[in-house]
Design a protein around this motif. Structure first.
Motif: not given
Length: 307
Positions: A165-171, A177-178
């Protein structure tokens, strides 16, 4: 006239006696030949019956018990192999207990099992001259996204950050940006435990509560195929054109790379044994596991067969 008639009668009598003698000899010969034929037939029948009655020798006289302890990641593969082997060798009992790779190796070193099952390589401190290891399968886990996702490669470190859960966005990974939709397996899944172990997810804080948990490789595949922002993990056999397999640390998810050990999310499945305590029944089971029949259970449960 009388003399001629007397000579003629004598000749007729002699011919009759000769004919009678020939007939009697022919009957005796026929009887003798018949007995010979009958005796020969009886002998042939007797020989044929004896051959048929010979029992086939049992090619396997194995008996005894084989104790296996160790990895839980191989339990489905091993249980199928054990069931088949015991069906072939009914006088052999195999007791398998999933205690973890480290415990199985330790049991082998201590002499308290016949086989240790490990889903990792042996550490240097676990190796000894009398401790032997045999690879009976390979495990490879593919990281998949939707084909529309622009990300093509990922690191093991970032996988741990995504699933914790530390990285939450594809960007954050160079993509669109999703929000990242995390798809994982059910708690009892061997693939899940292997994946989490390989990316050291526990060290990163464990699986995020935001993850979508589904049962089976097939459900992971369909969930990712239906969501452009999803990420999941499956056995290699579930890679098809509905999903995209990412390279991990720039290495492709192929069986060849998994066998070579170059693909980061791969590992060997090992049997470990003490050569001083290698019984006939233990050796036979290991040989069965390496056979074509044994290897069919590796594939059946998403593993990769040995060469």
């Amino acid at each position: 006239m009388r003399l001629k008639r007397l000579v003629a009668l004598c000749m007729v009598g002699a011919m009759a006696l000769s004919f009678a003698g020939c007939s009697k000899n022919e009957k005796n010969n026929a009887k003798t030949n018949g007995n010979t034929t009958e005796t020969t037939n009886k002998t042939e029948d007797s020989t044929s019956t004896d051959t048929t009655a010979q029992p086939a020798e049992d090619s396997s006289n194995l008996s005894g018990t084989v104790v296996i302890t160790g990895s839980t990641s191989v339990d489905k593969i091993l249980n199928d192999m054990i069931d088949e082997f015991q069906a072939i060798n009914p006088d052999v009992t195999i007791n398998y207990t999933g205690t973890g790779s480290s415990a199985g190796i330790a049991d082998t070193i201590a002499g308290s099992n016949d086989l240790g099952a490990s889903s990792r390589e042996l550490k240097d401190e676990e190796k000894a001259d009398n401790v032997k290891e045999v690879v009976f399968a390979h495990d490879g886990i593919a990281v998949i996204t939707n084909p529309a996702n622009t990300v093509t490669d990922i690191s093991v470190e970032n996988l741990a950050k995504i699933y914790s859960g530390e990285i939450t966005n594809w960007n954050q990974l160079g993509g669109n940006d999703a929000p990242i939709v995390i798809v994982s397996r059910e708690g009892a899944s061997g693939t899940r435990s292997a994946f989490e172990e390989l990316i050291k997810l526990e060290d990163a804080g464990g699986l995020t509560e935001d993850a979508m948990v589904v049962e089976g490789n097939g459900n992971v595949q369909t969930s990712v195929a239906g969501n452009e922002n999803a990420i999941g993990y499956v056995s290699f056999s579930f890679i098809d054109d509905t999903v995209k397999a990412l390279t991990v640390e720039s290495v492709e998810a192929t069986a060849e790379n998994a066998k070579a050990g170059s693909y980061p999310l791969s590992r060997p499945f090992l049997f470990v044994y003490d050569e001083n305590n290698y019984t006939a029944q233990t050796k036979a089971f290991v040989e069965f596991a390496l056979s074509e029949d044994g290897q069919s259970y590796v594939e059946a449960h998403g593993g990769i067969k040995i060469d």
